[in-house]
Design a protein around this motif. Structure first.
Motif, PDB file in Angstrom:
ATOM      1  N   VAL A  70      14.629 -62.891 -77.684  1.00  0.00           N
ATOM      2  CA  VAL A  70      15.017 -63.165 -79.064  1.00  0.00           C
ATOM      3  C   VAL A  70      15.925 -64.388 -79.076  1.00  0.00           C
ATOM      4  O   VAL A  70      16.928 -64.439 -78.362  1.00  0.00           O
ATOM      5  N   ARG A  71      15.560 -65.374 -79.884  1.00  0.00           N
ATOM      6  CA  ARG A  71      16.306 -66.628 -79.944  1.00  0.00           C
ATOM      7  C   ARG A  71      16.866 -66.821 -81.352  1.00  0.00           C
ATOM      8  O   ARG A  71      16.119 -66.894 -82.326  1.00  0.00           O
ATOM      9  N   GLY A  72      18.186 -66.886 -81.437  1.00  0.00           N
ATOM     10  CA  GLY A  72      18.841 -67.191 -82.700  1.00  0.00           C
ATOM     11  C   GLY A  72      19.191 -68.667 -82.747  1.00  0.00           C
ATOM     12  O   GLY A  72      18.375 -69.513 -83.097  1.00  0.00           O
ATOM     13  N   GLY A  73      20.427 -68.987 -82.327  1.00  0.00           N
ATOM     14  CA  GLY A  73      20.826 -70.388 -82.261  1.00  0.00           C
ATOM     15  C   GLY A  73      20.404 -71.074 -80.976  1.00  0.00           C
ATOM     16  O   GLY A  73      20.604 -72.276 -80.825  1.00  0.00           O
ATOM     17  N   ALA A  74      19.863 -70.326 -80.007  1.00  0.00           N
ATOM     18  CA  ALA A  74      19.367 -70.835 -78.719  1.00  0.00           C
ATOM     19  C   ALA A  74      20.480 -71.240 -77.778  1.00  0.00           C
ATOM     20  O   ALA A  74      20.246 -71.889 -76.769  1.00  0.00           O
ATOM     21  N   HIS A  75      21.739 -70.856 -78.067  1.00  0.00           N
ATOM     22  CA  HIS A  75      22.870 -71.276 -77.244  1.00  0.00           C
ATOM     23  C   HIS A  75      23.137 -70.379 -76.042  1.00  0.00           C
ATOM     24  O   HIS A  75      24.030 -70.688 -75.253  1.00  0.00           O
ATOM     25  N   SER A  76      22.433 -69.282 -75.912  1.00  0.00           N
ATOM     26  CA  SER A  76      22.700 -68.364 -74.803  1.00  0.00           C
ATOM     27  C   SER A  76      22.770 -69.112 -73.480  1.00  0.00           C
ATOM     28  O   SER A  76      21.766 -69.627 -72.980  1.00  0.00           O
ATOM     29  N   VAL A  77      23.972 -69.188 -72.903  1.00  0.00           N
ATOM     30  CA  VAL A  77      24.138 -69.906 -71.640  1.00  0.00           C
ATOM     31  C   VAL A  77      23.372 -69.215 -70.525  1.00  0.00           C
ATOM     32  O   VAL A  77      22.902 -69.859 -69.590  1.00  0.00           O
ATOM     33  N   ALA A  78      23.212 -67.897 -70.649  1.00  0.00           N
ATOM     34  CA  ALA A  78      22.450 -67.159 -69.644  1.00  0.00           C
ATOM     35  C   ALA A  78      20.941 -67.315 -69.826  1.00  0.00           C
ATOM     36  O   ALA A  78      20.172 -66.818 -69.002  1.00  0.00           O
TER      37      ALA A  78
END
Length: 456
Positions: A70-78
């Protein structure tokens, strides 16, 4: 598993948004995420425009055995917003933010960024606790807890969440708040993306138009770090100061001889009236010898863009995070030691104060467990050249090992990486068992497992 042409055609027929697969002209763009360290190739990306699209995508992934990201802002560093050979639900088309100025509330789509949120709320003289980078997604930040410039005064992002709309693992659409499905609402406030796809968030807002903020730089010194902690935790809650350790930026407010040299930077945001600005400057002056400063009155949304240019999409990131009660001399020394060897201009450490209003929510009132922590430690390397990955990861891990004796067992889930799954239980400590119960209720098959995973 793979998805056949017939099943893809069925998926395209079920959604109003765009379905992208390898070979499509937009595939390369569609598969990219903020952290270039995660160069993955999904089997299909669904750019969802509404909850119906999300329902179709979740059901498709389940029916065809596809790993689901699931991608929201796509900022997930992991890198949890993407997956090899699976399905990505991209919420970026769902960015609308609707404000009710009389009720002082806002409804934000699951793909909204904090820049979107600030823009919409500022028009009405209102604001909420968000991140410190405007391109950060509302979803990921809130679901993990949400620390930002207004946290000492108004609490974490999740503390200001009043309700949500969610697509659960079986493709069911539900609403939750304090009265409806309170177990799910409790879990969403800090429990990460374990329980479903949040298509809409509902928040309470606070009157705020402008702040007094910016950066004050000092030589790197553990004494400055310790002085920061003592000063900020004794200051009025309207004053927030994040202590940043970095290499001096090439900016006009910092003398050239400090460019590229290790510094402590007090990233300040005072949401109080202008009459208090002088006291804020005096407090900053007392932390140590000031070598450069940029401080001014600005619209609140501007404070959340100061680091945007330095941290665009496409860099490589590897982070770690810890909590601490107080800030020991040993922790300050460890930060100064590794701050002196910061590997790149883009790398930094950020120490967030999480006292004040954050402490007025009990440790079991939300899934965010560390209500007795005073500081959240975020640190790690950021680099541009892929060949530097091994060295930068090793530096960050060594930093983490040096800091661990001076911090709590757990840390903030949004600062964790893919190799921190063994810390999930201690990150949630007293709330972990309850989170597992909610997980079993809403996602017994662990469909939503690309996260800091609570295993059902």
């Amino acid at each position: 598993m793979t998805t056949s042409t017939d099943t893809l055609d069925a998926l395209r027929g079920a959604v109003r948004g765009t379905v992208v697969t390898p070979g499509d002209p937009s595939y390369e763009k569609s598969r990219r995420v903020y952290n270039a360290l995660h160069d993955r190739r999904p089997a299909v990306v669904v750019h969802a425009v509404d909850a119906g699209d999300v329902i179709a995508a979740v059901r498709h992934a389940r029916e065809h055995g596809l790993p689901l990201a699931v991608r929201g802002g796509a900022h997930s560093v992991a890198g949890f917003g993407t997956v090899d050979d699976g399905l990505v639900v991209d919420l970026s088309p769902m960015r609308e933010v609707r404000v009710d100025p009389e009720a002082r509330t806002a409804r934000a789509g699951g793909g909204a960024t904090w820049g979107d949120f600030d823009h919409a709320t500022h028009a009405f003289g209102l604001a909420g606790t968000g991140g410190v980078i405007s391109t950060t997604g509302v979803a990921g930040l809130t679901l993990g807890g949400g620390m930002g410039h207004l946290a000492r005064r108004y609490g974490l992002s999740c503390d200001n969440l009043t309700g949500a709309e969610v697509v659960t693992a079986d493709g069911t659409f539900v609403s939750c708040d304090a009265e409806r499905r309170p177990d799910l609402f409790w879990a969403l406030r800090g429990g990460g993306g374990n329980f479903g796809v949040v298509t809409e968030f509902r928040y309470r807002l606070h009157p705020l138009t402008e702040v007094f903020g910016g950066l004050t730089c000092y030589p790197l010194d553990p004494a400055v770090i310790s002085a920061w902690y003592e000063a900020v935790t004794a200051a009025p809650e309207e004053l927030n100061i994040i202590m940043v350790l970095a290499l001096g930026p090439e900016e006009p407010f910092l003398p050239e001889r400090w460019h590229g040299r290790p510094v402590c930077a007090a990233f300040t945001c005072s949401s109080g009236p202008p009459a208090g600005d002088g006291r804020t400057l005096a407090l900053l002056d007392a932390l140590g010898p000031v070598v450069g400063r940029f401080m001014e009155r600005m619209p609140y949304p501007v404070i959340n863009t100061i680091f945007d240019e330095q941290l665009p999409a496409g860099l490589h990131h590897y982070w770690k995070g810890n909590f601490s009660r107080g800030l020991s001399a040993g922790a300050a020394a460890a930060h100064a030691e590794y701050g002196a060897t910061m590997p790149t201009m883009e790398s930094d450490t950020a120490l967030f104060p999480i006292d004040g209003a954050c402490h007025r929510t009990g440790p079991e009132e939300t899934a965010f467990a560390y209500r007795d922590a005073d500081v959240s430690h975020s640190f790690g390397a950021t680099w541009t050249d892929p060949s530097g990955t091994a060295a930068n990861v090793a530096w960050t891990r060594a930093y983490d090992a040096a800091l661990r004796p001076h911090t709590e067992a757990g840390g903030y889930v949004n600062f964790m990486d893919t190799d921190d799954q063994d810390r999930v239980r201690v990150n949630y400590r007293q709330n972990y068992a309850r989170l597992r119960e909610v997980k079993r209720r809403y996602d017994p098959d662990n469909v939503f497992r690309l996260n800091q995973n609570v295993v059902p």
